[in-house]
Design a protein around this motif. Structure first.
Motif, PDB file in Angstrom:
ATOM      1  N   GLU A 147       3.555   2.568  -9.827  1.00 21.46           N
ATOM      2  CA  GLU A 147       4.620   2.798 -10.808  1.00 21.46           C
ATOM      3  C   GLU A 147       5.246   4.174 -10.620  1.00 21.46           C
ATOM      4  OE1 GLU A 147       3.209   2.128 -14.801  1.00 21.46           O
ATOM      5  OE2 GLU A 147       2.274   0.233 -14.201  1.00 21.46           O
ATOM      6  N   VAL A 148       4.414   5.204 -10.473  1.00 17.94           N
ATOM      7  CA  VAL A 148       4.918   6.569 -10.291  1.00 17.94           C
ATOM      8  C   VAL A 148       5.692   6.670  -8.987  1.00 17.94           C
ATOM      9  CG1 VAL A 148       4.206   8.961  -9.841  1.00 17.94           C
ATOM     10  CG2 VAL A 148       3.209   7.705 -11.762  1.00 17.94           C
ATOM     11  N   ALA A 149       5.167   6.095  -7.916  1.00 19.50           N
ATOM     12  CA  ALA A 149       5.858   6.129  -6.621  1.00 19.50           C
ATOM     13  C   ALA A 149       7.225   5.476  -6.722  1.00 19.50           C
ATOM     14  CB  ALA A 149       5.018   5.439  -5.550  1.00 19.50           C
ATOM     15  N   GLY A 150       7.303   4.334  -7.395  1.00 22.81           N
ATOM     16  CA  GLY A 150       8.580   3.645  -7.557  1.00 22.81           C
ATOM     17  C   GLY A 150       9.596   4.481  -8.309  1.00 22.81           C
ATOM     18  N   LYS A 151       9.150   5.193  -9.342  1.00 24.91           N
ATOM     19  CA  LYS A 151      10.052   6.039 -10.133  1.00 24.91           C
ATOM     20  C   LYS A 151      10.527   7.264  -9.355  1.00 24.91           C
ATOM     21  CE  LYS A 151       8.127   4.711 -14.587  1.00 24.91           C
ATOM     22  NZ  LYS A 151       7.238   5.112 -15.687  1.00 24.91           N
ATOM     23  N   LEU A 152       9.655   7.829  -8.531  1.00 29.27           N
ATOM     24  CA  LEU A 152       9.994   9.060  -7.808  1.00 29.27           C
ATOM     25  C   LEU A 152      10.670   8.819  -6.457  1.00 29.27           C
ATOM     26  CD1 LEU A 152       6.722  11.165  -8.339  1.00 29.27           C
ATOM     27  CD2 LEU A 152       8.932  11.477  -9.482  1.00 29.27           C
ATOM     28  N   ALA A 153      10.550   7.634  -5.915  1.00 30.76           N
ATOM     29  CA  ALA A 153      10.946   7.357  -4.527  1.00 30.76           C
ATOM     30  C   ALA A 153      12.356   7.818  -4.186  1.00 30.76           C
ATOM     31  CB  ALA A 153      10.785   5.876  -4.211  1.00 30.76           C
ATOM     32  N   GLY A 154      13.302   7.661  -5.085  1.00 35.23           N
ATOM     33  CA  GLY A 154      14.688   8.005  -4.789  1.00 35.23           C
ATOM     34  C   GLY A 154      14.931   9.480  -4.528  1.00 35.23           C
ATOM     35  N   GLU A 155      14.021  10.341  -4.981  1.00 37.08           N
ATOM     36  CA  GLU A 155      14.200  11.777  -4.800  1.00 37.08           C
ATOM     37  C   GLU A 155      13.228  12.372  -3.782  1.00 37.08           C
ATOM     38  OE1 GLU A 155      11.870  13.811  -8.420  1.00 37.08           O
ATOM     39  OE2 GLU A 155      13.267  12.241  -9.081  1.00 37.08           O
ATOM     40  N   LEU A 156      12.486  11.501  -3.077  1.00 35.68           N
ATOM     41  CA  LEU A 156      11.452  11.976  -2.155  1.00 35.68           C
ATOM     42  C   LEU A 156      11.734  11.603  -0.709  1.00 35.68           C
ATOM     43  CD1 LEU A 156       8.276  10.919  -4.164  1.00 35.68           C
ATOM     44  CD2 LEU A 156       9.303  13.197  -4.056  1.00 35.68           C
ATOM     45  N   GLN A 157      11.161  12.404   0.192  1.00 34.92           N
ATOM     46  CA  GLN A 157      11.191  12.087   1.614  1.00 34.92           C
ATOM     47  C   GLN A 157       9.788  11.781   2.145  1.00 34.92           C
ATOM     48  OE1 GLN A 157      13.117  15.123   0.546  1.00 34.92           O
ATOM     49  NE2 GLN A 157      14.555  13.461   0.165  1.00 34.92           N
ATOM     50  N   LEU A 158       8.744  11.932   1.287  1.00 36.68           N
ATOM     51  CA  LEU A 158       7.370  11.702   1.727  1.00 36.68           C
ATOM     52  C   LEU A 158       6.469  11.535   0.506  1.00 36.68           C
ATOM     53  CD1 LEU A 158       5.542  12.065   4.468  1.00 36.68           C
ATOM     54  CD2 LEU A 158       4.915  14.202   3.385  1.00 36.68           C
ATOM     55  N   ILE A 159       5.503  10.625   0.614  1.00 36.13           N
ATOM     56  CA  ILE A 159       4.469  10.466  -0.410  1.00 36.13           C
ATOM     57  C   ILE A 159       3.120  10.476   0.289  1.00 36.13           C
ATOM     58  CG2 ILE A 159       3.399   8.891  -2.088  1.00 36.13           C
ATOM     59  CD1 ILE A 159       6.213   7.825  -2.707  1.00 36.13           C
ATOM     60  N   GLU A 160       2.163  11.204  -0.304  1.00 46.43           N
ATOM     61  CA  GLU A 160       0.781  11.151   0.157  1.00 46.43           C
ATOM     62  C   GLU A 160      -0.083  10.702  -1.017  1.00 46.43           C
ATOM     63  OE1 GLU A 160       0.903  14.193   3.904  1.00 46.43           O
ATOM     64  OE2 GLU A 160      -0.235  14.860   2.144  1.00 46.43           O
ATOM     65  N   LEU A 161      -0.927   9.700  -0.763  1.00 47.22           N
ATOM     66  CA  LEU A 161      -1.782   9.117  -1.794  1.00 47.22           C
ATOM     67  C   LEU A 161      -3.215   9.554  -1.556  1.00 47.22           C
ATOM     68  CD1 LEU A 161      -2.204   7.132  -4.171  1.00 47.22           C
ATOM     69  CD2 LEU A 161      -2.521   5.334  -2.447  1.00 47.22           C
ATOM     70  N   TYR A 162      -3.781  10.222  -2.537  1.00 49.60           N
ATOM     71  CA  TYR A 162      -5.150  10.730  -2.458  1.00 49.60           C
ATOM     72  C   TYR A 162      -6.040   9.970  -3.435  1.00 49.60           C
ATOM     73  CZ  TYR A 162      -3.029  14.596   0.018  1.00 49.60           C
ATOM     74  OH  TYR A 162      -2.335  15.355   0.929  1.00 49.60           O
ATOM     75  N   GLY A 163      -7.311   9.796  -3.047  1.00 51.40           N
ATOM     76  CA  GLY A 163      -8.280   9.181  -3.940  1.00 51.40           C
ATOM     77  C   GLY A 163      -8.161   7.676  -4.061  1.00 51.40           C
ATOM     78  N   GLY A 164      -7.316   7.073  -3.264  1.00 52.22           N
ATOM     79  CA  GLY A 164      -7.146   5.625  -3.311  1.00 52.22           C
ATOM     80  C   GLY A 164      -8.326   4.901  -2.680  1.00 52.22           C
ATOM     81  N   GLU A 165      -8.411   3.643  -2.942  1.00 54.36           N
ATOM     82  CA  GLU A 165      -9.498   2.827  -2.423  1.00 54.36           C
ATOM     83  C   GLU A 165      -9.017   2.017  -1.220  1.00 54.36           C
ATOM     84  OE1 GLU A 165     -12.699   2.913  -3.430  1.00 54.36           O
ATOM     85  OE2 GLU A 165     -12.101   4.515  -4.791  1.00 54.36           O
ATOM     86  N   GLY A 166      -8.756   2.700  -0.131  1.00 59.33           N
ATOM     87  CA  GLY A 166      -8.371   2.026   1.101  1.00 59.33           C
ATOM     88  C   GLY A 166      -7.042   1.322   0.996  1.00 59.33           C
ATOM     89  N   PRO A 167      -6.837   0.293   1.820  1.00 56.55           N
ATOM     90  CA  PRO A 167      -5.552  -0.401   1.853  1.00 56.55           C
ATOM     91  C   PRO A 167      -5.196  -1.058   0.523  1.00 56.55           C
ATOM     92  CG  PRO A 167      -7.071  -1.314   3.500  1.00 56.55           C
ATOM     93  CD  PRO A 167      -7.777  -0.210   2.799  1.00 56.55           C
ATOM     94  N   GLU A 168      -6.204  -1.533  -0.216  1.00 52.98           N
ATOM     95  CA  GLU A 168      -5.925  -2.160  -1.507  1.00 52.98           C
ATOM     96  C   GLU A 168      -5.339  -1.149  -2.490  1.00 52.98           C
ATOM     97  OE1 GLU A 168      -8.886  -4.430   0.710  1.00 52.98           O
ATOM     98  OE2 GLU A 168      -8.901  -2.346   0.057  1.00 52.98           O
ATOM     99  N   GLY A 169      -5.794   0.090  -2.422  1.00 45.90           N
ATOM    100  CA  GLY A 169      -5.260   1.128  -3.297  1.00 45.90           C
ATOM    101  C   GLY A 169      -3.881   1.602  -2.881  1.00 45.90           C
ATOM    102  N   ALA A 170      -3.602   1.546  -1.588  1.00 45.67           N
ATOM    103  CA  ALA A 170      -2.307   1.992  -1.078  1.00 45.67           C
ATOM    104  C   ALA A 170      -1.222   0.930  -1.224  1.00 45.67           C
ATOM    105  CB  ALA A 170      -2.437   2.388   0.388  1.00 45.67           C
ATOM    106  N   GLU A 171      -1.619  -0.312  -1.227  1.00 50.34           N
ATOM    107  CA  GLU A 171      -0.644  -1.406  -1.245  1.00 50.34           C
ATOM    108  C   GLU A 171       0.384  -1.295  -2.372  1.00 50.34           C
ATOM    109  OE1 GLU A 171      -0.461  -6.273  -1.149  1.00 50.34           O
ATOM    110  OE2 GLU A 171      -2.306  -5.300  -1.817  1.00 50.34           O
ATOM    111  N   PRO A 172      -0.008  -1.030  -3.640  1.00 58.15           N
ATOM    112  CA  PRO A 172       1.007  -0.937  -4.692  1.00 58.15           C
ATOM    113  C   PRO A 172       2.027   0.187  -4.447  1.00 58.15           C
ATOM    114  CG  PRO A 172      -1.187  -1.074  -5.667  1.00 58.15           C
ATOM    115  CD  PRO A 172      -1.366  -0.903  -4.191  1.00 58.15           C
ATOM    116  N   VAL A 173       1.591   1.270  -3.849  1.00 55.60           N
ATOM    117  CA  VAL A 173       2.500   2.385  -3.570  1.00 55.60           C
ATOM    118  C   VAL A 173       3.466   1.996  -2.452  1.00 55.60           C
ATOM    119  CG1 VAL A 173       2.639   4.792  -2.789  1.00 55.60           C
ATOM    120  CG2 VAL A 173       0.824   4.095  -4.369  1.00 55.60           C
ATOM    121  N   ILE A 174       2.953   1.428  -1.390  1.00 50.52           N
ATOM    122  CA  ILE A 174       3.787   1.028  -0.263  1.00 50.52           C
ATOM    123  C   ILE A 174       4.802  -0.028  -0.696  1.00 50.52           C
ATOM    124  CG2 ILE A 174       3.750  -0.115   1.998  1.00 50.52           C
ATOM    125  CD1 ILE A 174       0.972   1.338   2.401  1.00 50.52           C
TER     126      ILE A 174
END
Length: 190
Positions: A147-174
């Motif tokens: 949700e946060v990534a979706g809201k911020l995406a328009g003003e960003l050139q890069l996102i780094e996700l920390y503390g996620g649980e592997g690909p399952e944790g990254a999938e919603p952001v991607i």
């Protein structure tokens, strides 16, 4: 047992002894620290492990060589993760690197999964002298990270996700940024 984790990135003029951001609750503590040059990172990691940190994560800007150096600095006592980019982000992260090296003002976000975090409160924005900003925001879970990534995406050139649980944790952001922003995720050697 609650975690005691530190995330480390590079920022010009940074004081590695100072927390850029800290989130602490019954689920543990997550701090963000910055070093002004990569060579400071190994000493910082050694000191943090001596102080009781049980997990370290490194910004993607450090790369594999510094990741290996950080692992050596822990003496094998704690896991060290580092941000890596999946195939879906390779073209856009290469573009980010080129633009960064050319001196372009860019903005990025570090989204930090920390159970119990409140993304409205657990947020720090650092404006860069040359333009652009770095936003640090802690979220309670992978869904909130998306949700946060979706809201911020328009003003960003890069996102780094920390503390996620592997690909399952990254999938919603991607999925939330729909390939519009490169997304790096922490990788660990188990």
């Amino acid at each position: 047992m609650p975690k005691n984790r530190v995330i480390i990135y590079e920022e010009a003029g940074a004081d590695p002894r100072a927390d850029v951001m800290a989130v602490e609750n019954g689920h543990g503590r997550t701090r963000v620290r910055a070093v002004s040059e990569p060579a400071q990172m190994a000493d910082l990691v050694t000191a943090l492990v001596e102080e009781g940190v049980d997990q370290v994560e490194l910004c993607g800007g450090f790369g594999a060589v510094w990741h290996a150096e950080a692992r050596r600095a822990t003496g094998g006592k704690v896991p060290v993760g580092a941000i890596y980019y999946g195939f879906e982000s390779l073209t856009s992260v290469a573009s980010y690197k080129e633009r960064f090296e050319a001196g372009e003002a860019l903005s990025e976000a570090f989204i930090i999964v920390h159970e119990g975090a409140d993304p409205e409160v657990d947020r720090v924005v650092r404006e860069k002298d040359a333009g652009g900003r770095t936003t640090f925001v802690a979220v309670p879970d992978a869904g909130a990270a998306g949700e946060v990534a979706g809201k911020l995406a328009g003003e960003l050139q890069l996102i780094e996700l920390y503390g996620g649980e592997g690909p399952e944790g990254a999938e919603p952001v991607i999925r939330a940024v729909d390939a519009g922003v490169p997304v790096g995720v922490s990788g660990y050697r188990r």
